[in-house]
Design a protein around this motif. Structure first.
Motif, short mmCIF file in Angstrom:
data_model
loop_
_atom_site.label_atom_id
_atom_site.label_comp_id
_atom_site.label_asym_id
_atom_site.label_seq_id
_atom_site.Cartn_x
_atom_site.Cartn_y
_atom_site.Cartn_z
N THR A 273 -54.83 -29.75 -6.54
CA THR A 273 -55.62 -30.29 -5.50
C THR A 273 -56.63 -31.04 -6.19
N GLY A 274 -57.02 -31.00 -7.39
CA GLY A 274 -58.06 -31.84 -8.05
C GLY A 274 -59.51 -31.43 -7.71
N THR A 275 -59.78 -30.00 -7.78
CA THR A 275 -60.91 -29.46 -7.52
C THR A 275 -61.29 -28.67 -8.40
N PHE A 276 -62.45 -28.78 -9.23
CA PHE A 276 -63.23 -28.22 -10.27
C PHE A 276 -64.67 -27.92 -10.01
N PHE A 277 -65.10 -26.97 -9.39
CA PHE A 277 -66.48 -26.35 -9.29
C PHE A 277 -67.03 -27.40 -8.27
N GLY A 278 -65.95 -27.81 -7.19
CA GLY A 278 -66.62 -28.56 -6.19
C GLY A 278 -66.37 -30.17 -6.41
N ILE A 279 -65.87 -30.51 -7.65
CA ILE A 279 -66.09 -31.95 -8.12
C ILE A 279 -64.81 -32.08 -7.49
N ASP A 280 -64.51 -33.46 -6.87
CA ASP A 280 -63.27 -34.20 -6.54
C ASP A 280 -62.81 -34.91 -7.78
N LEU A 281 -61.76 -34.40 -8.44
CA LEU A 281 -61.35 -34.88 -9.76
C LEU A 281 -60.60 -36.31 -9.47
N SER A 282 -60.17 -36.55 -8.49
CA SER A 282 -59.33 -37.74 -8.13
C SER A 282 -60.39 -39.07 -7.76
N GLN A 283 -61.42 -38.52 -7.60
CA GLN A 283 -62.47 -39.38 -7.45
C GLN A 283 -63.52 -39.82 -8.54
#
Length: 628
Positions: A384-394
């Motif tokens: 889902t592209g989430t790492f410690f609240g960071i949206d990796l897709s953006q």
């Protein structure tokens, strides 16, 4: 799976009874039924009371070991489990612990009382009430008062010879001298008779006494803990023996003892061999429907990790199915989707690996479960592209460029116009619900025969076929005409099973009426069940949003600072914010998967529970812990 059991009914003469009890105890595989419900004895009650004393003693020693420190190294006293004096020695240790606990409570109460007196006297200093005895003899009273400094009135000096002694935190402490107690708006203070120095010395003495008590508790813990453990095991054996004695029922004018036991089929052979060699009368039979059969479940190494979760709900009954292997992968997936952040998953994974490497054998299964749950969370978070609240897709990071479009987010693509994770959550829910219906059919076939499974399996066939026949064409998949007709035929056959074979043995009208009622229940219940699975998407989304909010707060609130000092408040905000978010997400990630498992899945699987655990009558052996 649930282990197959065999019921054994024994008839033993009073002469053979004691030897028979000891022999089956040594075999250690027979679960003895309690035939005399509510029966008790003095020995049984005493053993239970002693077991409670052991538990309380260990709680006291555990608290002492965690809370108090000592420089001394107490060596364990050698434990002789065969010694006749072990029980009496253990009783002496328990009495010692009780005495120390009582002394500790008494000393703490005394310290509290002294501390209160010291707090009263501290503003007055080394105050000695005896110095005013001459004034009392001449008819004057000396009273102690306190009030806020701004409320102290000058006329009190003239009327009552008010004499300030001290002022602390804008509060004035003063004396009055008068023949009667003045009626003034101030707090009257009744000072202790002892001097402050005396009370301080008393406090030091009590503190030393308390330290000595704590030292004695640590000494008992270091030297005698293993002796208590060994004695507790012996007492537990006495409890189990007393239970078995209470389980026997006297028959034939008290000449015979009737006992009922249960043995796993795979462990039955040595028991039968013993009974035949010793010419003990017994009867072996299959469990009957009315029997309350003890349950032993055995699963592979992976599924067994999830057995504690099943036991939080209930053990399956003997005639139920062991659903552990079927809900285990779903629970793991649900946890990963609810936690939903690859960074949080790494924390769970790392902590579980550390615990697995450092913990005892009893804790390792839980640590291993944590490893599976943490690894699943990492996978779900990366998908889902989430790492410690960071949206990796953006993010515009170069190394993410090849995979940014693969993240399962509504910013990359949608399914049927909805967020892909919401649709995937519902699909996962549908799969689990259908699996539950299949298990319900398997259970019906196991208990009553395959005819009783037709109605339940027909629902699964009808739902799956309807999805294929009507859902796939709506998504653009076109079938040849013959395939469409075959699908319609399968749905028609399933409907026959739903409306006319749902209750074998009843007439066609009863079956049809039952089918209509089941259809109504399925139409309303299935929709509600599937909507419940949206929480998987919602919780994962909420955790990610809260994480991103704390990230933004950390950067925005410190944006005006230079990096030389900015990093510290930013780090504090991130640790505090993500700490709260992680704790909330962890709670949700356990509670809601359990809710989906216990409610939606167990309901559709017709899981009843209510089983009692298989507890063989055997001799427990004391094993010294390695760390001791």
């Amino acid at each position: 799976m649930i282990t197959q059991m065999r019921k054994l009914t024994f008839l033993v003469t009073n002469k053979e009874y004691e030897n028979f009890i000891e022999d089956i105890r040594k075999l250690g595989v027979v679960h003895v039924d309690l035939l005399q419900a509510g029966a008790t004895s003095a020995e049984f009650e005493n053993a239970k009371a002693l077991d409670a004393r052991f538990d309380n003693a260990f709680k006291t020693l555990d608290f002492a070991a965690e809370s108090y420190k000592t420089d001394k190294d107490y060596k364990m006293i050698d434990v002789d489990t065969k010694s006749q004096n072990l029980n009496s020695m253990a009783l002496g240790i328990l009495d010692k612990i009780d005495s120390l606990t009582a002394d500790e409570t008494k000393i703490k109460h005394a310290i509290d009382a002294v501390q209160k007196d010291i707090a009263k006297l501290e503003p007055w200093g080394e105050f000695d009430k005896e110095r005013f005895n001459d004034l009392k003899d001449n008819g004057y009273q000396v009273n102690c008062w306190a009030c806020p400094s701004k409320f102290f009135k000058a006329e009190w000096r003239d009327d009552f010879y008010a004499t300030p002694v001290n002022e602390v935190d804008k509060k004035i402490f003063f004396l009055t001298f008068s023949q009667q107690k003045p009626d003034i708006t101030a707090e009257y203070i009744d000072l202790p008779d002892k001097k402050l120095s005396v009370l301080i010395n008393e406090k030091k003495s009590l503190d030393k006494q308390l330290e000595d008590v704590h030292e004695d508790l640590l000494k008992v813990n270091g030297e005698c803990r293993e002796s208590l453990k060994a004695a507790k095991v012996l007492n537990e054996n006495e409890i189990s023996l007393s239970k078995v004695h209470l389980s026997a029922e006297s028959v034939a004018d008290d000449y015979l003892k009737l006992m009922v036991g249960w043995v796993p089929l795979e462990k039955e052979e040595p028991v039968l061999k013993y009974l035949e060699e010793n010419k003990i009368f017994f009867e072996e039979e299959q469990p009957k429907e009315e029997d309350n059969v003890p349950v032993e479940i055995k699963n592979d190494k992976y599924s067994s990790l999830f057995e504690p979760i099943l036991k939080m709900y209930s053990l399956p009954s003997y005639r139920d199915l062991d659903v552990t292997p079927f809900f285990a992968p779903f629970f793991m997936l649900f946890f990963g989707l609810c936690l939903g952040d690859a960074g949080y998953g790494l924390i769970v994974l790392a902590a579980s690996i550390f615990l697995f490497c450092k913990s005892s054998e009893k804790v390792k299964p839980y640590a291993k479960l944590g490893i599976y749950l943490g690894a699943t969370t990492v996978v779900c978070g990366l998908l889902t592209g989430t790492f410690f609240g960071i949206d990796l897709s953006q993010q515009s990071w170069a190394f993410l460029a090849p995979v940014k479009k693969l993240f399962i987010t509504d910013k990359n693509f949608t399914l049927f116009g909805y967020s892909p994770m919401m649709v995937i959550s519902v699909i996962i829910g549908l799969i689990q619900v259908l699996l539950g219906m299949v298990l319900a059919g398997m259970k019906a076939a196991k208990l009553h025969g395959w005819k009783y499974a037709i109605g339940k399996i027909s629902w699964v066939v009808a739902i799956i076929t309807a999805i294929v026949a009507f859902g796939l064409p709506a998504c653009g998949v076109n079938f040849p005409q013959v395939v469409t007709y075959v699908l319609y035929g399968i749905i028609a056959l399933a409907l026959i099973g739903i409306f006319f074979v749902n209750s074998p043995g009843k007439n066609i009208f009863m079956n049809f009426g039952t089918g209509l009622w089941d259809t109504y229940g399925m139409a309303t219940g299935l929709l509600g069940d599937l909507l419940s699975y949206i929480r998987l998407f919602a919780l994962g989304l909420t955790g990610g949003v809260l994480g991103s909010v704390f990230n933004q707060l950390a950067f925005d609130m410190t944006s005006s600072m230079s990096w030389a000092i900015r990093w510290l408040p930013m780090l504090i905000i991130l640790l505090f914010g993500h700490g709260i978010n992680f704790a909330l997400c962890m709670i949700s990630s356990f509670v809601h998967p359990m809710r989906l498992t216990f409610v939606e899945f167990f309901k559709n699987a017709d899981f009843e529970g209510g089983g009692k655990a298989y507890e063989p009558f055997k001799i427990k052996k004391y094993q010294q812990q390695a760390e001791s």
